[in-house]
Motif scaffolding. Sequence first.
Motif, short mmCIF file in Angstrom:
data_model
loop_
_atom_site.label_atom_id
_atom_site.label_comp_id
_atom_site.label_asym_id
_atom_site.label_seq_id
_atom_site.Cartn_x
_atom_site.Cartn_y
_atom_site.Cartn_z
N PRO A 74 -6.60 51.12 51.69
CA PRO A 74 -5.40 51.26 52.52
C PRO A 74 -5.42 52.61 53.26
CG PRO A 74 -4.82 50.51 50.32
CD PRO A 74 -6.27 50.88 50.27
N ARG A 75 -5.10 52.55 54.54
CA ARG A 75 -5.05 53.78 55.34
C ARG A 75 -3.64 53.93 55.90
NH1 ARG A 75 -8.43 54.75 60.88
NH2 ARG A 75 -7.13 52.97 61.54
N GLU A 76 -3.14 55.17 55.78
CA GLU A 76 -1.81 55.46 56.30
C GLU A 76 -1.93 56.58 57.32
OE1 GLU A 76 2.08 57.38 54.29
OE2 GLU A 76 1.42 55.48 53.40
N ARG A 77 -1.45 56.34 58.52
CA ARG A 77 -1.55 57.32 59.61
C ARG A 77 -0.23 58.06 59.75
NH1 ARG A 77 -5.07 56.25 64.84
NH2 ARG A 77 -6.56 56.66 63.16
N VAL A 78 -0.31 59.39 59.63
CA VAL A 78 0.88 60.24 59.73
C VAL A 78 0.56 61.38 60.69
CG1 VAL A 78 2.58 61.62 58.49
CG2 VAL A 78 1.46 59.70 57.33
N GLY A 79 1.06 61.28 61.91
CA GLY A 79 0.78 62.33 62.88
C GLY A 79 -0.71 62.45 63.14
N VAL A 92 -12.89 67.87 57.67
CA VAL A 92 -12.61 68.65 58.89
C VAL A 92 -13.78 68.49 59.85
CG1 VAL A 92 -12.01 70.91 59.80
CG2 VAL A 92 -11.36 70.30 57.45
N HIS A 93 -13.53 67.82 60.96
CA HIS A 93 -14.60 67.53 61.91
C HIS A 93 -14.99 68.78 62.70
CE1 HIS A 93 -12.15 67.60 65.62
NE2 HIS A 93 -11.19 66.98 64.94
N ARG A 119 -11.17 61.19 63.79
CA ARG A 119 -10.74 60.57 62.53
C ARG A 119 -11.07 59.08 62.50
NH1 ARG A 119 -4.10 60.45 62.74
NH2 ARG A 119 -3.88 60.27 65.00
N ASP A 120 -11.43 58.51 63.66
CA ASP A 120 -11.85 57.12 63.71
C ASP A 120 -13.36 56.97 63.85
OD1 ASP A 120 -9.41 55.78 63.37
OD2 ASP A 120 -8.87 56.05 65.48
N TRP A 121 -14.10 58.08 63.79
CA TRP A 121 -15.55 57.98 63.81
C TRP A 121 -16.04 57.42 62.47
CZ3 TRP A 121 -17.24 63.36 66.20
CH2 TRP A 121 -16.78 63.43 67.52
N PRO A 122 -17.06 56.61 62.49
CA PRO A 122 -17.52 55.96 61.25
C PRO A 122 -17.81 56.91 60.10
CG PRO A 122 -18.53 54.90 63.14
CD PRO A 122 -17.80 56.10 63.68
N ALA A 123 -18.36 58.10 60.38
CA ALA A 123 -18.69 59.03 59.30
C ALA A 123 -17.44 59.45 58.54
CB ALA A 123 -19.41 60.26 59.84
N PHE A 124 -16.35 59.72 59.25
CA PHE A 124 -15.14 60.19 58.59
C PHE A 124 -14.36 59.05 57.95
CE2 PHE A 124 -16.17 63.44 61.76
CZ PHE A 124 -16.38 64.50 60.89
N VAL A 125 -14.35 57.90 58.62
CA VAL A 125 -13.74 56.72 57.99
C VAL A 125 -14.49 56.39 56.70
CG1 VAL A 125 -13.32 54.25 58.25
CG2 VAL A 125 -12.88 55.80 60.17
N GLY A 126 -15.83 56.44 56.77
CA GLY A 126 -16.64 56.14 55.59
C GLY A 126 -16.38 57.11 54.45
N HIS A 127 -16.33 58.40 54.77
CA HIS A 127 -16.06 59.40 53.73
C HIS A 127 -14.66 59.21 53.14
CE1 HIS A 127 -19.51 62.00 53.50
NE2 HIS A 127 -19.60 62.10 54.81
N THR A 147 -8.51 62.38 56.67
CA THR A 147 -9.18 62.76 57.92
C THR A 147 -8.11 63.22 58.90
OG1 THR A 147 -9.06 60.51 58.81
CG2 THR A 147 -11.01 61.08 57.52
N LEU A 148 -8.52 64.02 59.87
CA LEU A 148 -7.54 64.51 60.84
C LEU A 148 -8.19 64.76 62.18
CD1 LEU A 148 -6.74 68.27 60.73
CD2 LEU A 148 -8.52 67.36 59.24
N ASP A 149 -7.37 64.80 63.20
CA ASP A 149 -7.78 65.26 64.53
C ASP A 149 -7.16 66.64 64.74
OD1 ASP A 149 -9.13 62.92 65.21
OD2 ASP A 149 -7.31 61.97 65.99
N HIS A 150 -7.99 67.64 64.94
CA HIS A 150 -7.47 68.98 65.26
C HIS A 150 -7.85 69.34 66.68
CE1 HIS A 150 -11.51 70.63 64.69
NE2 HIS A 150 -11.57 70.08 63.48
N GLY A 151 -7.31 70.45 67.16
CA GLY A 151 -7.37 70.76 68.58
C GLY A 151 -8.56 71.58 69.03
N LEU A 152 -9.74 71.35 68.44
CA LEU A 152 -10.92 72.08 68.89
C LEU A 152 -11.55 71.33 70.06
CD1 LEU A 152 -12.82 74.48 68.45
CD2 LEU A 152 -14.14 73.06 66.87
N HIS A 153 -11.01 71.56 71.24
CA HIS A 153 -11.51 70.91 72.45
C HIS A 153 -12.38 71.85 73.28
CE1 HIS A 153 -8.91 67.64 71.45
NE2 HIS A 153 -7.81 68.37 71.60
#
Length: 502
Positions: free
Chosen positions: A279-284, A303-304, A317-325, A338-344
């Motif tokens: 089960p995956r729950e997305r919060v922000g 942390v990507h 956070r939707d890349w296979p490596a992070f979903v798999g981990h 997993t998270l998306d942070h602002g390192l653009h």
Amino acid sequence: MTAFVLVAGAHTGGWVWREVAAGLRESGAEAYPVTLSGMGDGGGPAGPDTDLETHIADLVRLIDGLEAPEVVLVGHCYGIHPVLGAADRRPQRIARVVHLDVGVPQDGDPALGLVPDQELRERLLTQADPAGDDWRIAPPSPDEWERWGSTTGVPAESLAELARRAAPQPRATLTQPLQLKRPEAEFPVTGVLCTANGSSIALVQTLVGLGDPRLKALTDPRVSFFDLPTGHWPMLSSPDELTDVLLRAAAGEGHHLSAAASEQPAHLRPFLMDVPERPRERVGRIDLYLPDADRPRPAVVFVHGGPVPTGVRPTPRDWPAFVGHGRHLAHRGVVGVTLDHGLHDLADYGRAAEDLAAAVERVRADPRVDEDRVALWFFSAGGLLSADWLAAPPPWLRCVAANYPVMAPLPNWGLAASRFRPAAAVRTAGRLPIVLTRVGQELAEIAATVEEFLTAAEECRADVEVIDLPLGHHGFETIDHTEEARHAVEHAVGSVLAHLNG
């Protein structure tokens, strides 16, 4: 016959090309090392009105006086700005433009934007010449040249000459925006990347694979690349090798990047292990992968790395490596996060650190998480974000893990004076357990940062476990579907779980 026009970076002149120019002439080519207006002996006069257009005009006059049928313009550091301006004015005369360890400025970009060190860039906006001429910027002190780019390989006597002969730079040459009438180049382009300064063909290819639209032009068949294993001043550190590269570039040689349009990018390939869905729950910004549990469980926050261009889809956070981990840890009884942070962009490490800190607090506040048992697991260039946690580990942080991490800023990232240097922060990590997975096929410039980190860790007796994957590549979880790679993942997970449950 080919004529090479050699344009140096800020505070320097044609003298830096002495050995390269001699080598080019010995090969039968013409060589014209340029000293621009106000930049020392041989350059024209300068005054408060000397700007980027002045330096472009210097080059246009030179090009107009050349009889050679092929003109190759070589721009190093600041020099690429007047080079591109002159090529834009005389495209019919230009056979090739060579970007020597420098980026690709666009129409409207000031040269100051290419200065990698952010603190230095801000200081240059206000710094005046010691003589009181506020229209000029004083050259770096002898110990500051490293902030303009790695001096690896430059002999001591050449460094001394660099400091001695450096000239004040007219301020407007750095602040005036580059004006290009033709946004698309009409001539072939070659990039020469200096690996000791943090650039390489492999690294650029990786960034292209992320789908950054700004880099699409680099896959044009007219664009080629060379690597040089030296610092930012190859004309001083490796003049013979640079001479050979310039001749080969003029002949149309060089490596071409893959557009990767017909194959799946490495970061979107399947995870190397078959793991059950959870089960995956997305919060922000965060996703929680939840184990079967009737009480609060430890958590691991993944942390990507990056920088990941804004607009790239799917997000990390939707890349296979992070979903798999995330799924794998949940299957093992731990909350995977997993998270998306602002390192653009490289300037975004501060914002990314804030995003990570906020995500961690949100995770620890979740009633399904044991707030006193949390691990942080960093990947690739996300490794720099571990510095804050190593410098002052909170009591609830039971472990820091890292896969193929960058553990010190690369020289051309402009972060040398920042806090994001795990290789320094580890000295105050105490007995915090660190699990580091090292790949044998790592990019050389990244491998050097890992060695710097491990040397510091050994000196301060930090608690570091190294898991070696000799045949592994950067991003091995979706590249190397081997038993050795799967074993490395299981080994690292087992170590992290032991620290969480210990």
